[in-house]
Design a protein around this motif. Structure first.
Motif, mmCIF file in Angstrom:
data_model
loop_
_atom_site.group_PDB
_atom_site.id
_atom_site.type_symbol
_atom_site.label_atom_id
_atom_site.label_comp_id
_atom_site.label_asym_id
_atom_site.label_seq_id
_atom_site.Cartn_x
_atom_site.Cartn_y
_atom_site.Cartn_z
ATOM 1 N N LEU A 547 0.839 -1.200 0.000
ATOM 2 C CA LEU A 547 0.000 0.000 0.000
ATOM 3 C C LEU A 547 0.871 1.245 0.000
ATOM 4 O O LEU A 547 0.587 2.217 -0.714
ATOM 5 N N LYS A 548 1.940 1.214 0.793
ATOM 6 C CA LYS A 548 2.844 2.361 0.831
ATOM 7 C C LYS A 548 3.507 2.566 -0.522
ATOM 8 O O LYS A 548 3.685 3.709 -0.974
ATOM 9 N N MET A 549 3.872 1.464 -1.191
ATOM 10 C CA MET A 549 4.461 1.593 -2.519
ATOM 11 C C MET A 549 3.485 2.251 -3.483
ATOM 12 O O MET A 549 3.864 3.091 -4.290
ATOM 13 N N TRP A 550 2.242 1.884 -3.371
ATOM 14 C CA TRP A 550 1.231 2.446 -4.270
ATOM 15 C C TRP A 550 0.965 3.909 -3.949
ATOM 16 O O TRP A 550 0.802 4.738 -4.848
ATOM 17 N N LEU A 551 0.971 4.259 -2.671
ATOM 18 C CA LEU A 551 0.634 5.623 -2.264
ATOM 19 C C LEU A 551 1.776 6.610 -2.493
ATOM 20 O O LEU A 551 1.544 7.728 -2.955
ATOM 21 N N ASP A 552 3.011 6.204 -2.134
ATOM 22 C CA ASP A 552 4.073 7.200 -1.988
ATOM 23 C C ASP A 552 5.301 6.987 -2.850
ATOM 24 O O ASP A 552 6.134 7.890 -2.945
ATOM 25 N N TYR A 553 5.468 5.826 -3.473
ATOM 26 C CA TYR A 553 6.704 5.570 -4.193
ATOM 27 C C TYR A 553 6.456 5.549 -5.699
ATOM 28 O O TYR A 553 5.361 5.209 -6.169
ATOM 29 N N GLN A 554 7.502 5.874 -6.440
ATOM 30 C CA GLN A 554 7.434 5.843 -7.894
ATOM 31 C C GLN A 554 7.621 4.410 -8.377
ATOM 32 O O GLN A 554 8.356 3.616 -7.774
ATOM 33 N N LYS A 555 6.969 4.067 -9.451
ATOM 34 C CA LYS A 555 7.108 2.734 -10.024
ATOM 35 C C LYS A 555 8.540 2.534 -10.501
ATOM 36 O O LYS A 555 9.150 3.419 -11.083
ATOM 37 N N ILE A 556 9.065 1.333 -10.240
ATOM 38 C CA ILE A 556 10.453 1.058 -10.592
ATOM 39 C C ILE A 556 10.570 0.617 -12.045
ATOM 40 O O ILE A 556 9.576 0.275 -12.701
ATOM 41 N N ASP A 557 11.804 0.624 -12.532
ATOM 42 C CA ASP A 557 12.117 0.059 -13.845
ATOM 43 C C ASP A 557 12.245 -1.457 -13.678
ATOM 44 O O ASP A 557 13.167 -1.948 -13.033
ATOM 45 N N ASP A 558 11.313 -2.189 -14.248
ATOM 46 C CA ASP A 558 11.366 -3.653 -14.152
ATOM 47 C C ASP A 558 11.547 -4.305 -15.518
ATOM 48 O O ASP A 558 11.209 -5.471 -15.708
ATOM 49 N N SER A 559 12.131 -3.527 -16.453
ATOM 50 C CA SER A 559 12.310 -4.089 -17.795
ATOM 51 C C SER A 559 13.725 -3.934 -18.337
ATOM 52 O O SER A 559 14.211 -4.814 -19.056
ATOM 53 N N LYS A 560 14.410 -2.833 -18.002
ATOM 54 C CA LYS A 560 15.761 -2.624 -18.553
ATOM 55 C C LYS A 560 16.734 -3.593 -17.887
ATOM 56 O O LYS A 560 16.736 -3.758 -16.673
ATOM 57 N N PRO A 561 17.602 -4.237 -18.661
ATOM 58 C CA PRO A 561 18.466 -5.289 -18.100
ATOM 59 C C PRO A 561 19.603 -4.710 -17.266
ATOM 60 O O PRO A 561 19.959 -3.535 -17.367
ATOM 61 N N THR A 562 20.175 -5.553 -16.456
ATOM 62 C CA THR A 562 21.418 -5.241 -15.758
ATOM 63 C C THR A 562 22.598 -5.665 -16.616
ATOM 64 O O THR A 562 22.451 -6.531 -17.496
ATOM 65 N N GLY A 563 23.750 -5.072 -16.351
ATOM 66 C CA GLY A 563 24.957 -5.483 -17.054
ATOM 67 C C GLY A 563 25.734 -6.558 -16.316
ATOM 68 O O GLY A 563 26.787 -6.996 -16.787
#
Length: 764
Positions: A547-563
């Protein structure tokens, strides 16, 4: 014997009869006789802002200032409180009386000084040797200090006959008691002299003051930035005298003249007049919790010149002061190259993280309940920090980096919070999208410039500790600081935090630090495989955390790969293993005790008896409480003294790491505990300012100690261990063992050593 008769006898004992006394009769010296007693028996509770009744006995100025009924820590006050910083907000008893302090040293007519009566009350109720304290004595943060004025002492003594001074601890020796009583009976004379720099220190002070006060717009801006970043430091000099430390202040007078202090609430407040940066001595006894050190020498000055005065950058205008400039130091200092600012902080990362994690405010639960009990910290390399390398991105990001806390109007808290939250989230979205177009992060994205590059943080409920290196088990979360995050954390929790502020200021600070923690976690997640990031977030934000993630945090990048190439089954653990291997030469504290990977679980350089002890202690480390029930009986930070019987001993910190379903909410922390997942970290060194308890165990008995710890099933089983090896507050040698912690610091880390605080020492 009546109290006045005792004083008369003491006067005769120490001073002789009036007829026999001569000018040559020695009197008790504050410097030689009294302050050492205060340092040994008093300042463990009476130092910093959380001193009981604000009575600070680390110096003659603090003793003469006296006590106050007004606490510094009040999480409910609606209006900011006038600051009462020793050596800053008042000088001499008269000024402090006008600020509401009352004397504990002056006799009151026929009544002895309040301190004398408090010491006598403590003398009348000695503690049973190494026994638990009576249940009626409340200790720690739950204690409501009475702070009786001299005229209220009799009522206090009647209601609390077992709560004289020193409070609930083995008392003064006979000699110490008689010395203090005689000194008080003499009128508490003071002969303490101010710290004087030696010739080498004086020369370097002159050089550094000239450097920070150099004429020119560029010099003025750099000087201001450096002052705001070093004002908390206890500076020590090359070839300086042991125990001499200095602090930066702003003065109305230039070098060579006595300092005329500008006592602003914050270091970035408007000074209101022409001023000069000056270095003045740190007075009084050194206490560990406020002792954050920083070296000055020729190499340091050369490094600053290299960072800030190479290149052709110019200052076209000097910024002013005020709320807007405090809120956004990125705008205030935008003309200084971002790379220079960030690299200076990286060079000294341990110092900066110490300022806002350990900090000088002495009671930090408003900030610490937003962090996990143990985690590791890394830093983004400047050449991979887009705020440093990309001017267009920097221009877009800077207006979004403002921080709350400048307006403390209680009625505006929600509106202010929403405004700054939205700015921060707009910045996070900008960062996510901009970094999404950049090359994937790799190992080169992590800064590896010196042994400040890897840090471990341990929370002890309302305080926390930073240590160099990667200590403890692989933690649940890791933080990755870039420059905008590191600078904001420093300004929010150090420069702009006002310990005397009201509830609105404190709430805004706490709420924004929650966003900072989330930002550091999200930065780290970019190193993880894209398809694992949401799973990690789900683990970190359980039990309402979503709920806190939905209320107060920005959505993360869950698609760009790591190196990075990481094992898919557990990429975080694989990252940690690779990190430890790749940066082994920078890891200041290798830790085979808590991360034992083979048959040998001790430090290879330790003495044989100590190696055997560590092998046994490793059985307690990094095991969840579900299989090690003694953890549920352990305080936050326990000291373990292991004596090899050959004149050597090692001090270990045994830290309880409380597991939480999440740390995202301001209230209700206990409802988010996961006690079955708690663990212990066991590591050599003093890793807290506030020991909660101490065990003294001969090295030969460590296996038995560990066996009994592992067998504990209930309170009775743990109490047997405490009875056998514990050092309770009532132990006849309590002060020897307690101060041996400082002695150990002096032996192993002398520059950073100081007297520890026993306000949180528990009644086990």
């Amino acid at each position: 014997m009546p109290y006045r008769s005792i004083l008369c006898a003491l006067l005769l004992l120490f001073c002789g009869s009036p007829q026999a006394q001569t000018p040559a009769t020695p009197v008790i010296s504050y410097t030689r006789d009294v302050q050492p007693i205060f340092t040994e028996r008093c300042i463990a509770c009476h130092a910093c802002y959380d001193s009981a009744c604000q009575l600070n006995l680390g110096s003659s100025e603090g003793a003469a200032r006296g006590a106050s009924k007004v606490p510094v820590y009040d999480g409910y006050r609606s209006r900011a409180q006038a600051p009462t910083r020793l050596f800053i907000d008042g000088f001499g008893p008269e000024q402090w009386r006008h600020k509401g302090f009352y004397s504990v040293l002056d006799a009151q007519g026929s009544q002895a000084a309040l301190m004398a009566r408090m010491l006598e009350l403590g003398r009348q109720a000695p503690l049973a040797p190494n026994a638990k304290l009576p249940d009626g004595i409340v200790l720690g943060l739950e204690r409501q200090n009475m702070c009786p004025m001299p005229g209220e002492f009799n009522a206090y003594a009647g209601a609390h006959p077992r709560e004289g001074m020193p409070l609930a601890v083995t008392g003064l020796t006979d000699g110490q008691y008689h010395t203090l009583q005689a000194w008080l009976a003499q009128g508490a004379p003071v002969d303490q002299q101010a710290v004087q720099p030696n010739p080498s220190e004086a020369r370097q002070i002159t050089e550094w003051e000239a450097f920070l006060n150099a004429p020119g717009a560029r010099e003025s801006l750099v000087g201001r930035w450096l002052f705001e970043h070093l004002y908390l430091a206890h500076i020590f000099f090359d070839r300086g005298q042991s125990g001499h430390f200095f602090q930066w202040v702003r003065s109305r007078t230039p070098s060579g003249q006595p300092i005329d202090l500008i006592a602003s609430r914050r270091p970035d407040d408007d000074p209101g007049t022409t001023f000069y940066y000056r270095l003045w001595p740190v007075e009084g006894a050194i206490v560990y919790k406020t002792h954050i050190t920083y070296p000055f020498d020729a190499a340091k000055m050369a490094r600053i010149k290299q960072l800030f005065y190479t290149g052709d950058w110019q200052v076209t205008r000097l910024p002013g002061y005020g709320p807007q400039h405090r809120a956004n130091p990125f705008e205030t200092f935008a003309q200084i190259p971002a790379g220079a600012r960030y690299q200076f902080m990286l060079d000294n990362a341990d110092y900066f993280v110490d300022t806002f994690i350990r900090g000088p405010v002495c009671r930090g639960q408003i900030a610490t309940d937003v962090i996990r009990d143990n985690f590791w910290v890394m830093f983004q390399a400047p050449e991979h920090d887009l705020y440093v390398t990309d001017s267009q991105y920097r221009a877009k990001a800077t207006p979004l980096l403002a921080m709350p806390g400048q307006n403390d109007d209680v009625g505006s808290v929600l509106a202010l919070w929403l405004r700054y939250r939205d700015k921060r989230n707009a910045y996070e979205a900008l960062r996510r999208d901009t970094y999404g177009d950049a090359p994937p992060p790799s190992w080169s994205s992590l800064w590896a410039g010196n042994n400040n590059a890897l840090l471990s943080i341990f929370r002890h409920f309302d305080s926390a500790t930073v240590t160099k290196g990667l200590v403890g088990e692989i933690p649940q979360t890791l933080w990755l600081f870039d420059y905008p995050l590191l600078e904001r954390t420093y300004y929010q929790l150090a420069v702009n935090f006002d310990v005397f502020g009201n509830v609105a200021h404190q709430a805004q600070t706490r709420l924004y630090f929650d966003l900072i923690r989330n930002g550091a976690e999200v930065n780290f997640l970019r190193l993880m495989p894209a398809d694992s990031r949401e799973d990690y977030l789900d683990d970190w934000y359980q039990n309402g955390g979503k709920l806190k993630m939905w209320l107060d945090y920005q959505k993360i990048d869950d698609s760009k790969p790591t190196g990075l190439v990481l094992i898919k089954k557990d990429p975080k653990a694989d990252f940690a293993r690779q990190l430890l291997a790749r940066y082994a030469t920078l890891n200041a504290n290798p830790d085979p005790i808590n991360r034992c990977t083979g048959a040998y679980c001790s430090r290879p350089g330790a003495a044989p008896l100590i190696q055997e002890a560590e092998q046994s202690l490793s059985r307690l480390a990094s095991r969840p409480a579900g299989g090690l029930q003694v953890i549920d009986r352990m305080p936050e930070a326990t000291m373990l003294r292991v004596d090899d019987g050959q004149g050597h001993r090692v001090i270990y910190s045994v830290l309880r790491n409380r597991a939480h379903s999440n740390v995202a909410f301001l209230l209700g922390e206990s409802s988010r505990y996961q006690p079955a997942l708690d663990t212990l970290t066991v590591f050599p060194g003093v890793m807290t300012s506030y020991p909660n308890f101490m065990f003294n165990v001969p090295a030969s008995e460590v296996p038995s100690f560990v066996d009994q710890m592992m067998a504990v099933k209930d309170a009775a089983g743990f109490e047997k261990i405490v009875d056998h090896w514990g050092i309770r507050r009532s132990h006849p040698q309590f002060w020897f063992y307690f101060h041996d912690l400082t002695t150990y610091l002096q032996e192993t880390n002398p520059v950073n050593a100081g007297v520890l605080d026993m306000n949180r020492y528990e009644n086990l």
